[in-house]
Design an enzyme around this catalytic site. Structure first.
Site, mmCIF file in Angstrom:
data_model
loop_
_atom_site.group_PDB
_atom_site.id
_atom_site.type_symbol
_atom_site.label_atom_id
_atom_site.label_comp_id
_atom_site.label_asym_id
_atom_site.label_seq_id
_atom_site.Cartn_x
_atom_site.Cartn_y
_atom_site.Cartn_z
ATOM 1 C CG HIS A 176 39.959 45.626 43.009
ATOM 2 N ND1 HIS A 176 40.746 45.160 43.975
ATOM 3 C CD2 HIS A 176 39.348 46.889 43.835
ATOM 4 C CE1 HIS A 176 40.592 45.613 45.334
ATOM 5 N NE2 HIS A 176 39.405 46.762 44.712
ATOM 6 C CD GLU A 179 42.310 43.835 41.153
ATOM 7 O OE1 GLU A 179 41.080 42.924 40.957
ATOM 8 O OE2 GLU A 179 43.016 44.552 41.330
ATOM 9 N NE ARG A 231 42.305 49.447 45.061
ATOM 10 C CZ ARG A 231 43.057 48.345 45.322
ATOM 11 N NH1 ARG A 231 43.378 47.283 44.440
ATOM 12 N NH2 ARG A 231 42.310 47.896 46.611
ATOM 13 C CG HIS A 299 40.693 40.554 43.485
ATOM 14 N ND1 HIS A 299 40.602 42.041 43.868
ATOM 15 C CD2 HIS A 299 39.546 39.836 44.134
ATOM 16 C CE1 HIS A 299 39.526 42.194 44.672
ATOM 17 N NE2 HIS A 299 38.820 41.240 45.375
ATOM 18 C CD GLU A 376 44.355 39.644 44.938
ATOM 19 O OE1 GLU A 376 44.889 39.944 43.961
ATOM 20 O OE2 GLU A 376 44.291 40.758 45.835
HETATM 21 O O1 0X9 Z 1 43.971 44.931 48.347
HETATM 22 C C1 0X9 Z 1 42.575 44.070 48.117
HETATM 23 O O2 0X9 Z 1 41.335 44.300 47.935
HETATM 24 C C2 0X9 Z 1 43.273 43.091 47.193
HETATM 25 N N1 0X9 Z 1 44.360 42.857 46.891
HETATM 26 S S1 0X9 Z 1 44.290 43.833 45.191
HETATM 27 O O3 0X9 Z 1 45.323 43.862 44.573
HETATM 28 N N2 0X9 Z 1 43.405 43.287 44.195
HETATM 29 O O4 0X9 Z 1 43.859 45.008 45.322
HETATM 30 C C3 0X9 Z 1 43.451 41.850 48.486
HETATM 31 C C4 0X9 Z 1 41.484 41.862 49.273
HETATM 32 C C5 0X9 Z 1 41.880 40.772 49.957
HETATM 33 N N3 0X9 Z 1 40.828 40.092 50.946
HETATM 34 C C6 0X9 Z 1 40.116 40.890 52.004
HETATM 35 N N4 0X9 Z 1 39.525 41.656 52.940
HETATM 36 N N5 0X9 Z 1 38.637 40.111 52.305
HETATM 37 ZN ZN ZN Z 2 41.608 43.459 43.842
#
Ligand code: 0X9
Ligand code: ZN
Length: 413
Positions: A176, A179, A231, A299, A376
């Site tokens: 992303h 980040e 993003r 992330h 995260e």
């Molecule tokens: O939403 C996401 O992709 C991640 N959070 S973020 O706030 N950085 O965008 C969490 C990822 C969860 N992980 C997977 N689904 N593998």
């Molecule tokens: Zn992310």
């Protein structure tokens, strides 16, 4: 005539400069909202699906879990009306987003600057530093290309190997784009593995071959120099640019928590692996997968250690208990340094259903991979994506503690 020509040149230059100038976020505010009823959750989710000019910095999770929403100045009063009507518990959390960006940006170093962790670096700076490592440590570090991007860049990384016959740990950052603490932390850990003389760190570093990819969405990362809040990837779709590369991997693709609407921040792409970044990196990964036993994705923000899987249906890995045990141990080691608290859990229980993530694909398709976590990183929303550069080193230190603990646990059991 000459005057006219001069005028035209000035006008064209101005137009060009404006078109390429970074987006400004003057007086954009970030609100922190804590939903207290399931009706409020539903209302926020509806707004998230159709955000009407607002930007969700964090997603709607569960009761009591704060949601961070960025509000442009011209929508300020509309938003305040909305909060009042829905009786939402909300605070202004960041008063002026542009001010936070300026604070972070003033220290961005480019290619010619020395590489360190007192400021964030652009893509060229990171890639130049990776090259310099291969020159400095020719027996240990080699540069690798993990894939390519829509705009024709390479997804570059390094392989670190202290000797033959080791299992492989795969580290990805920056999927992303906005980040920024993620590439910064990945490069911090890489540097420590090469330079630290701490015996525990050395033992962990030398227990694996490492594949480090600090920025696996390079087009997006470059674009954040213009739109700091970007993003997704940068592939053009009909109405909007980019897909969410962490919704695009081919394991339970589009099985919850992903959007089929091109303009959404969580647009999963037109099909699994529609993005050349995820497709090419997955092909690279397949060539090394048989030796991989640890996969870590970085992330921000929220301070979580997430365990697969993210799709609807609550599938958990066979070694879910072990992943919880090791995850909790990692969070404990992390906390011991500066008191930073992390929550550990399977993705749907810790955050929300989110399918098509990279770590899920790695662990789901290559079932022998024992350890897969998505971190995260800092913080919990005080600064969100705009984590001040003074926090890069502390974040690096505590995250390194967590990574070392994970490898120690894996190596000893
Ligand atoms: O939403 C996401 O992709 C991640 N959070 S973020 O706030 N950085 O965008 C969490 C990822 C969860 N992980 C997977 N689904 N593998
Ligand atoms: Zn992310």
């Amino acid at each position: 005539m000459k005057l006219l020509l001069l005028f035209a040149v000035v006008a064209i230059t101005l137009c060009y400069a404006t078109a390429n100038a970074p987006l400004r976020f003057d007086n954009y505010q970030v609100y922190r909202i804590t939903p207290r009823t399931s009706e409020q959750i539903a209302i926020l989710k509806t707004l998230e699906e159709n955000p009407q000019g607002y930007t969700f910095w964090s997603d709607v999770r569960m009761l009591g879990q704060p949601v961070h929403i960025m509000v442009p100045p011209h929508l300020k009063y509309n938003f305040q009306d909305f909060l009042k009507l829905q009786k939402l518990d909300a605070h202004v959390w960041i008063e002026n987003v542009q001010k936070s960006i300026d604070n972070e940006k003033s220290q961005v170093k480019t290619r010619n600057g020395d590489f360190d962790w007192t400021s964030y670096h652009d893509l060229d700076g990171i890639y130049a530093w990776l090259d310099s490592l291969a020159e400095k440590y020719p027996n240990t570090v080699s540069t690798i290309v993990g894939g390519k991007t829509y705009e024709g860049r390479e997804i570059r990384g390094v392989k670190v190997s202290f000797g033959p016959g080791k299992k492989v740990a795969f580290i990805e950052g920056g999927i992303h784009a906005r980040e920024w603490i993620s590439p910064a932390t990945v490069t911090y850990i890489l540097n420590e593995f090469l330079t630290s003389d701490n015996a525990t760190i050395r033992a962990v570093a030398e227990s694996r071959d490492w594949h480090f990819f600090p920025s696996i969405n390079p087009d997006g990362y470059v674009y954040t120099q213009r739109d700091r809040m970007w993003r997704k990837t940068r592939k053009p779709y009909k109405n909007c640019y980019g897909a969410d590369p962490n919704r695009n991997w081919d394991y339970y693709w589009m099985h919850g928590g992903a959007s089929s609407y091109e303009c959404s921040e969580t647009f999963a792409g037109s099909e699994a692996f529609s993005e050349i970044e995820t497709k090419s990196l997955s092909e690279y990964f397949n060539t090394i997968a048989k030796d991989v036993d640890v996969y870590l994705a970085f992330h921000s923000f929220s301070q979580l250690i997430l365990i697969p899987f993210g799709h609807a249906g609550l599938e958990v890995p066979e070694n879910n208990d072990e992943l919880h045990r090791i995850g909790k141990a990692a969070a404990e080691s992390l906390k011991n340094r500066y008191g930073t608290q992390y929550v550990v859990g399977n993705i749907p229980e810790a955050i929300y259903v989110a399918s098509g993530g990279s770590a899920d694909w790695a662990r789901g398709v290559h079932r022998h991979i024992r350890i897969a976590y998505t971190f995260e990183l800092r913080d919990t929303g005080r600064h969100g994506f705009l984590l001040p550069p003074e926090q890069i080193i502390p974040t690096g230190e505590e995250t390194l503690d967590a990574v070392v603990r994970i490898l120690n646990e894996v190596n000893s059991s």
